[in-house]
Motif scaffolding. Structure first.
Motif, PDB file in Angstrom:
ATOM      1  N   GLU A   5       0.811  -1.223   0.000  1.00  0.00           N
ATOM      2  CA  GLU A   5       0.000   0.000   0.000  1.00  0.00           C
ATOM      3  C   GLU A   5       0.844   1.273   0.000  1.00  0.00           C
ATOM      4  O   GLU A   5       0.317   2.358  -0.161  1.00  0.00           O
ATOM      5  N   ILE A   6       2.140   1.132   0.175  1.00  0.00           N
ATOM      6  CA  ILE A   6       3.025   2.293   0.247  1.00  0.00           C
ATOM      7  C   ILE A   6       3.157   2.927  -1.133  1.00  0.00           C
ATOM      8  O   ILE A   6       3.313   2.235  -2.136  1.00  0.00           O
ATOM      9  N   LYS A   7       3.123   4.236  -1.172  1.00  0.00           N
ATOM     10  CA  LYS A   7       3.361   4.990  -2.413  1.00  0.00           C
ATOM     11  C   LYS A   7       4.836   5.381  -2.435  1.00  0.00           C
ATOM     12  O   LYS A   7       5.410   5.772  -1.410  1.00  0.00           O
ATOM     13  N   TYR A   8       5.439   5.294  -3.625  1.00  0.00           N
ATOM     14  CA  TYR A   8       6.868   5.568  -3.779  1.00  0.00           C
ATOM     15  C   TYR A   8       7.102   6.665  -4.794  1.00  0.00           C
ATOM     16  O   TYR A   8       6.284   6.914  -5.669  1.00  0.00           O
ATOM     17  N   GLU A   9       8.295   7.274  -4.660  1.00  0.00           N
ATOM     18  CA  GLU A   9       8.765   8.221  -5.658  1.00  0.00           C
ATOM     19  C   GLU A   9      10.226   7.916  -5.938  1.00  0.00           C
ATOM     20  O   GLU A   9      10.927   7.348  -5.100  1.00  0.00           O
ATOM     21  N   LYS A  10      10.689   8.275  -7.134  1.00  0.00           N
ATOM     22  CA  LYS A  10      12.077   8.063  -7.533  1.00  0.00           C
ATOM     23  C   LYS A  10      12.960   9.079  -6.817  1.00  0.00           C
ATOM     24  O   LYS A  10      12.624  10.254  -6.744  1.00  0.00           O
ATOM     25  N   ASP A  11      14.098   8.620  -6.279  1.00  0.00           N
ATOM     26  CA  ASP A  11      14.987   9.516  -5.554  1.00  0.00           C
ATOM     27  C   ASP A  11      16.411   8.975  -5.627  1.00  0.00           C
ATOM     28  O   ASP A  11      16.736   7.998  -4.955  1.00  0.00           O
ATOM     29  N   CYS A  12      17.250   9.580  -6.457  1.00  0.00           N
ATOM     30  CA  CYS A  12      18.675   9.230  -6.547  1.00  0.00           C
ATOM     31  C   CYS A  12      18.914   7.742  -6.801  1.00  0.00           C
ATOM     32  O   CYS A  12      19.702   7.110  -6.099  1.00  0.00           O
ATOM     33  N   GLY A  13      18.222   7.154  -7.745  1.00  0.00           N
ATOM     34  CA  GLY A  13      18.441   5.758  -8.077  1.00  0.00           C
ATOM     35  C   GLY A  13      17.663   4.770  -7.224  1.00  0.00           C
ATOM     36  O   GLY A  13      17.703   3.573  -7.472  1.00  0.00           O
ATOM     37  N   ILE A  15      13.823   4.014  -5.027  1.00  0.00           N
ATOM     38  CA  ILE A  15      12.474   4.513  -4.817  1.00  0.00           C
ATOM     39  C   ILE A  15      12.300   4.632  -3.309  1.00  0.00           C
ATOM     40  O   ILE A  15      12.806   3.797  -2.545  1.00  0.00           O
ATOM     41  N   THR A  16      11.664   5.693  -2.877  1.00  0.00           N
ATOM     42  CA  THR A  16      11.490   5.942  -1.453  1.00  0.00           C
ATOM     43  C   THR A  16      10.018   6.156  -1.144  1.00  0.00           C
ATOM     44  O   THR A  16       9.271   6.672  -1.969  1.00  0.00           O
ATOM     45  N   SER A  17       9.636   5.759   0.053  1.00  0.00           N
ATOM     46  CA  SER A  17       8.241   5.933   0.452  1.00  0.00           C
ATOM     47  C   SER A  17       7.935   7.425   0.551  1.00  0.00           C
ATOM     48  O   SER A  17       8.774   8.219   0.963  1.00  0.00           O
ATOM     49  N   THR A  18       6.736   7.796   0.157  1.00  0.00           N
ATOM     50  CA  THR A  18       6.342   9.205   0.220  1.00  0.00           C
ATOM     51  C   THR A  18       5.982   9.605   1.641  1.00  0.00           C
ATOM     52  O   THR A  18       5.944  10.787   1.952  1.00  0.00           O
ATOM     53  N   LYS A  19       5.732   8.625   2.497  1.00  0.00           N
ATOM     54  CA  LYS A  19       5.436   8.873   3.914  1.00  0.00           C
ATOM     55  C   LYS A  19       6.233   7.898   4.757  1.00  0.00           C
ATOM     56  O   LYS A  19       6.550   6.801   4.304  1.00  0.00           O
ATOM     57  N   GLU A  20       6.522   8.292   5.983  1.00  0.00           N
ATOM     58  CA  GLU A  20       7.189   7.369   6.900  1.00  0.00           C
ATOM     59  C   GLU A  20       6.206   6.291   7.334  1.00  0.00           C
ATOM     60  O   GLU A  20       5.004   6.537   7.432  1.00  0.00           O
ATOM     61  N   ILE A  21       6.742   5.098   7.599  1.00  0.00           N
ATOM     62  CA  ILE A  21       5.942   3.946   7.979  1.00  0.00           C
ATOM     63  C   ILE A  21       6.295   3.571   9.415  1.00  0.00           C
ATOM     64  O   ILE A  21       7.474   3.480   9.766  1.00  0.00           O
ATOM     65  N   PHE A  22       5.279   3.340  10.247  1.00  0.00           N
ATOM     66  CA  PHE A  22       5.514   2.966  11.637  1.00  0.00           C
ATOM     67  C   PHE A  22       5.926   1.503  11.717  1.00  0.00           C
ATOM     68  O   PHE A  22       5.276   0.627  11.165  1.00  0.00           O
TER      69      PHE A  22
END
Length: 168
Positions: A5-13, A15-22
């Protein structure tokens, strides 16, 4: 929230979550980083998803072992003069400031790998900065605790960790 369910974005090679996950084990929220096997892909592989989901069920003893390893590592850094002597004793892994979980490339190995990145309050000698750690979990067992080196980006990663050891 599950990793699917996590949304990602491209970041320096990565993919990173758009929000922090607990993450319950840390009692902390962290970013999820994924080193994708394919440049154009904006989601983790099925294996990376399985590794993360397995990690969420890691046995608590591994975190107790992490506490022991961190205290041993702190003592070693003091002995080597890397951090200041007045760095306080380490009592519990929860004293770390957990920042990210990285799912590295692992398409060529049977092993399951996950990195945890965390900040310490261990002041580097002759510096204004503190030690940042990378913690490698292999098959839900603590494998390595070391100062941040970017292991997953080095040739060593593909030659040793992300390698089919059954090949000749």
């Amino acid at each position: 929230m599950t990793i699917k369910e996590i949304k990602y974005e491209k970041d320096c090679g990565l993919i990173t979550s758009t929000k922090e996950i607990f993450v319950t084990a840390f009692n902390s929220s962290v970013e999820i980083w994924v080193d994708t096997e394919f440049e154009e892909k904006l989601e983790p592989t099925e294996k990376q998803i399985a590794v993360f989901e397995d990690f969420l069920n890691i046995h608590p003893d591994e975190f107790l072992r992490l506490t022991v390893e961190l205290e041993n590592y702190r003592k070693l850094l003091i002995q080597k003069g890397r951090i200041v002597r007045r760095t306080k004793n380490f009592h519990n892994y929860r004293e770390l400031k957990f920042k990210q979980i990285l799912l590295p490339k692992q398409n060529d190995t049977k092993e399951q790998y996950l990195f945890i990145f965390a900040d310490t309050d261990w002041k580097i000698k002759y510096s204004e900065y503190n030690i940042e750690l990378e913690i490698l979990i292999a098959n839900n067992k603590l494998e390595l605790v070391q100062e941040m080196t970017g292991l997953w980006t080095r040739l060593e990663w593909d030659s040793y960790h992300n390698a089919n050891k059954d090949k000749d």
